[in-house]
Scaffold this active site. Sequence first.
Site, PDB file in Angstrom:
ATOM      1  CB  CYS A   1      12.981  -9.894  12.567  1.00 38.12           C
ATOM      2  SG  CYS A   1      13.842 -11.136  11.633  1.00 38.12           S
TER       3      CYS A   1
ATOM      4  CB  CYS B   1      -0.968   0.005   1.186  1.00 47.24           C
ATOM      5  SG  CYS B   1      -0.178   0.357   2.767  1.00 47.24           S
TER       6      CYS B   1
HETATM    7 FE    FE Z   1       0.423  -1.675   3.782  1.00 55.57          FE
END
Ligand code: FE
Length: 131
Positions: A119, A50
Site C-alpha cells: 500500500c 532517488c
Molecule cells: Fe529512494
Amino acid sequence: MKKVPKSEEELKKSLTSEQYEVCFLKGTEAPFTGKYLFNKEKGVYECRVCGNELFSSEDKFDSGTGWPSFTKSIKGNNVKLQNDFSHGMHRMEVVCSKCGAHLGHVFDDGPKPTGKRYCINSVALDFKKKK
Ligand code: FE
C-alpha cells in the site's frame, strides 16, 4: 538515475512539502487523492527521491483502499521492510532500500499468488511510462 540529495535542505528543495512529509516524516497521503491511484499505463514506478526502480505496472491492482497497491516490488531487494509500531499497532513499513524514503506499508491481504498488498503513497513515487 537521479542523485540522492544529501542535506535536509537539499531534500526540502527538491520535494514538495507533502512529499517531504510522507517520505521523511512517515506521513500518509489522504486516501483517493494520489495521482497514481487509477493509473493503468504500463511502466515502472520509481522512488521520487532517488530514482530507484520500485514497482511495475504489471503488479499493480485495484485494492479499493484509496492508495496505489502492488502485489510485489519489482525486485526483491529494491524495497526494505521494517517493523512499525506507531499508532498502537504493528505494521510492516516499506522503505526505499537505496535512500531510506518511507513509501507505505505492506499487508497480508493481497491477491494470489503473493497474498501481499503493498500500500504505497503516490507522492513517494515517480511513474516512468514504458516506451
Ligand atoms: Fe529512494
